[in-house]
Design an enzyme around this catalytic site. Sequence first.
Site, PDB file in Angstrom:
ATOM      1  N   ARG A 146       0.391  -1.239   0.100  1.00  0.00           N
ATOM      2  CA  ARG A 146       0.532   0.407  -0.062  1.00  0.00           C
ATOM      3  C   ARG A 146       0.973   1.315  -0.122  1.00  0.00           C
ATOM      4  O   ARG A 146       0.018   2.540  -0.597  1.00  0.00           O
ATOM      5  CB  ARG A 146      -0.724   0.108   1.468  1.00  0.00           C
ATOM      6  N   GLY A 177      -7.191  -6.780  13.068  1.00  0.00           N
ATOM      7  CA  GLY A 177      -7.489  -8.392  14.065  1.00  0.00           C
ATOM      8  C   GLY A 177      -8.228  -7.393  15.223  1.00  0.00           C
ATOM      9  O   GLY A 177      -7.810  -6.406  16.017  1.00  0.00           O
ATOM     10  N   ARG A 187      44.744  47.385 -10.198  1.00  0.00           N
ATOM     11  CA  ARG A 187      42.892  48.171 -10.634  1.00  0.00           C
ATOM     12  C   ARG A 187      44.218  48.500 -11.568  1.00  0.00           C
ATOM     13  O   ARG A 187      44.517  49.357 -11.728  1.00  0.00           O
ATOM     14  CB  ARG A 187      42.078  49.683  -9.097  1.00  0.00           C
TER      15      ARG A 187
HETATM   16  C1  UD1 Z   1      -1.638  -7.948  11.811  1.00  0.00           C
HETATM   17  C2  UD1 Z   1      -1.848  -8.326  12.581  1.00  0.00           C
HETATM   18  C3  UD1 Z   1      -3.386  -8.357  12.308  1.00  0.00           C
HETATM   19  C4  UD1 Z   1      -3.510  -6.741  13.770  1.00  0.00           C
HETATM   20  C5  UD1 Z   1      -2.222  -6.039  13.007  1.00  0.00           C
HETATM   21  C6  UD1 Z   1      -1.504  -4.720  13.543  1.00  0.00           C
HETATM   22  C7  UD1 Z   1      -1.422 -11.068  11.486  1.00  0.00           C
HETATM   23  C8  UD1 Z   1      -2.124 -12.379  11.100  1.00  0.00           C
HETATM   24  N1  UD1 Z   1      -2.532 -10.493  11.591  1.00  0.00           N
HETATM   25  O1  UD1 Z   1      -2.036  -7.271  10.326  1.00  0.00           O
HETATM   26  O2  UD1 Z   1      -4.150  -9.018  13.680  1.00  0.00           O
HETATM   27  O3  UD1 Z   1      -4.334  -6.298  14.072  1.00  0.00           O
HETATM   28  O4  UD1 Z   1      -1.143  -6.734  12.041  1.00  0.00           O
HETATM   29  O5  UD1 Z   1      -0.725  -4.164  13.119  1.00  0.00           O
HETATM   30  O6  UD1 Z   1      -0.876 -10.782  12.219  1.00  0.00           O
HETATM   31  N2  UD1 Z   1       5.030  -9.779   7.789  1.00  0.00           N
HETATM   32  C9  UD1 Z   1       6.221 -10.151   7.272  1.00  0.00           C
HETATM   33  N3  UD1 Z   1       6.592 -11.375   6.802  1.00  0.00           N
HETATM   34  C10 UD1 Z   1       4.996 -12.617   6.434  1.00  0.00           C
HETATM   35  C11 UD1 Z   1       4.155 -11.398   6.067  1.00  0.00           C
HETATM   36  C12 UD1 Z   1       4.174 -10.167   7.670  1.00  0.00           C
HETATM   37  O7  UD1 Z   1       7.227 -10.039   7.584  1.00  0.00           O
HETATM   38  O8  UD1 Z   1       4.601 -13.058   5.942  1.00  0.00           O
HETATM   39  C13 UD1 Z   1       5.232  -8.382   8.491  1.00  0.00           C
HETATM   40  C14 UD1 Z   1       5.598  -7.176   7.951  1.00  0.00           C
HETATM   41  O9  UD1 Z   1       6.252  -6.670   6.975  1.00  0.00           O
HETATM   42  C15 UD1 Z   1       4.872  -6.476   8.863  1.00  0.00           C
HETATM   43  C16 UD1 Z   1       4.259  -7.033   9.827  1.00  0.00           C
HETATM   44  O10 UD1 Z   1       4.960  -8.553   9.507  1.00  0.00           O
HETATM   45  O11 UD1 Z   1       5.337  -4.862   9.657  1.00  0.00           O
HETATM   46  C17 UD1 Z   1       2.639  -7.023  10.005  1.00  0.00           C
HETATM   47  O12 UD1 Z   1       2.234  -7.440   8.395  1.00  0.00           O
HETATM   48  P1  UD1 Z   1       0.835  -6.949   7.919  1.00  0.00           P
HETATM   49  O13 UD1 Z   1       0.848  -7.545   6.793  1.00  0.00           O
HETATM   50  O14 UD1 Z   1       0.830  -5.529   8.028  1.00  0.00           O
HETATM   51  O15 UD1 Z   1      -0.444  -7.571   9.119  1.00  0.00           O
HETATM   52  P2  UD1 Z   1      -1.366  -7.529   8.927  1.00  0.00           P
HETATM   53  O16 UD1 Z   1      -1.864  -7.153   7.699  1.00  0.00           O
HETATM   54  O17 UD1 Z   1      -1.661  -5.399   9.502  1.00  0.00           O
HETATM   55 CA    CA Z   2       0.294  -3.908   8.814  1.00  0.00          CA
END
Ligand code: UD1
Ligand code: CA
Length: 475
Positions: A24, A152, A450
């Site tokens: 995003r 979440g 000068r």
């Molecule tokens: C996550 C939580 C959600 C919470 C929110 C708070 C889960 C499934 N959901 O959602 O409940 O309310 O954070 O901000 O955990 N990342 C990895 N590897 C991956 C996926 C993500 O390293 O495979 C890292 C991302 O870089 C990021 C963090 O984990 O820093 C959170 O991932 P993101 O995809 O932003 O989770 P949310 O959908 O925000």
């Molecule tokens: Ca996030």
Amino acid sequence: MSSSQPKAKNNLACLILAAGKGTRMYSKRAKMLHPLLGVPLASYPVERALELHASPIVAVLGYQRAEVEKALIARHGQGTVTVVEQAEQKGTGHAVRLGLAALQRWEGTVLILYGDVPLLSRETLTALVKRSRAKGALAILTAELADPHGYGRVVRDSRGRIAGVVEDKDASEDECRITEVNAGIYAAPAAFLRQATARLSPRNAQGELYLTDIIAKAATGIGVASVKVSAEEMAGINDRQQLVSVEKTLCRRIVGHWMKHATFRDPETVLVEASVTIDEDAEIGRNVVLRGRTRIGTGARIDAGCILTDTDVGAGATLLPYTVAAQSCIGPGAKVGPFAHLRPGTELGPDVHVGNYVETKKARLGRGSKANHLTYLGDTIIGEGVNVGAGTITCNYNGYEKRQTIIEDGAFIGSDTQLVAPVRVGKRAVVAAGATITEDIREGALAITRAPLKQVDGYADRVAERYANKAATKP
Ligand code: UD1
Ligand code: CA
């Protein structure tokens, strides 16, 4: 990675999840590399982990792993953070599983932080770790949000105990109305995390391994404890609007801290990075930007629009509006600007005056010396009590290399002078206005280059007459 992990005194390890691309952000650059108040996003959780003396600190990186790792090393040094690669982002649960593998047989409390949640305080995280330890449970951070959309939701049972967390995309209509959200920050015993993340399933709306599924597991096992946090503190950065709004919050905190003993004329318009120091009775005008290792000395005044990077301003110095300075040192009582440009390596001694449209670079000016108007001083050493006239230029570059100009104590440089480096002007020497100096000037001498002045009487009338006749004979 070494096979024997260092054992921290307080037995706390930290996992930082930072592998995501940050879709995003719509950026070519990984979200973790975007600067927040001058510091890459990924550094914030590392700083918190260091404050809590967590060791080891493991970062799970994926998108632009090499660049993010380089940024972390640049800021925290080699070996501070152990990097684990998550080549494919299969979800937060998968990321933690990989991070735990790097901890090997390490036992103790594991703190899980997200790379995109930078405002959490040390106090909050300390409370979370304490909670987990006191109960031997999984401790999670939760917040009440007016608009919980995207987060979440924390599902509690009839007795108010946490039963689990359901992701926004998987939530039922009823669950969507829950305003208590999961901040995504956890503390738990390593053994529990190993066991709970070993068996996660991607059967959900996003086809990912959700870390949040461990909450329901803990609810029927070791138990779940929660610590409340404010909406402001748990703010995550998913898009550029959030980046800027979090930056504003952070900046407001920093300015609020310095405002106790320094006056900010219009605090909302000022940008101050966390690494800046401001001494008492300093005065900061509107739209000022202070970056890096800038220090503002006692009682110094920084007027509107000044932009200072890694610059030391001495006590009682005055920077008039729109002064731009980088890697410079401004002595006590000095007066600079308006519209002065101090480039790296500028050192102004006490009570020096550098005025409007003056540019300096690798220039040292001794006590009380003045260059008040329209001047360029590059690769220059100036002694004490020197007066540099308007429009003086040091010609420091011959197209191949930079060369030095030295002006000794008490010398006087007349206006519109060019000093062709390398060149030295001796003590108390006087350079007459309009000179081009190409050789060293002896102590106390007058230098004058000068051309002789000539006056032609009656010239204006003769020209006017000639053109008047021409106009009369025009067809
Ligand atoms: C996550 C939580 C959600 C919470 C929110 C708070 C889960 C499934 N959901 O959602 O409940 O309310 O954070 O901000 O955990 N990342 C990895 N590897 C991956 C996926 C993500 O390293 O495979 C890292 C991302 O870089 C990021 C963090 O984990 O820093 C959170 O991932 P993101 O995809 O932003 O989770 P949310 O959908 O925000
Ligand atoms: Ca996030």
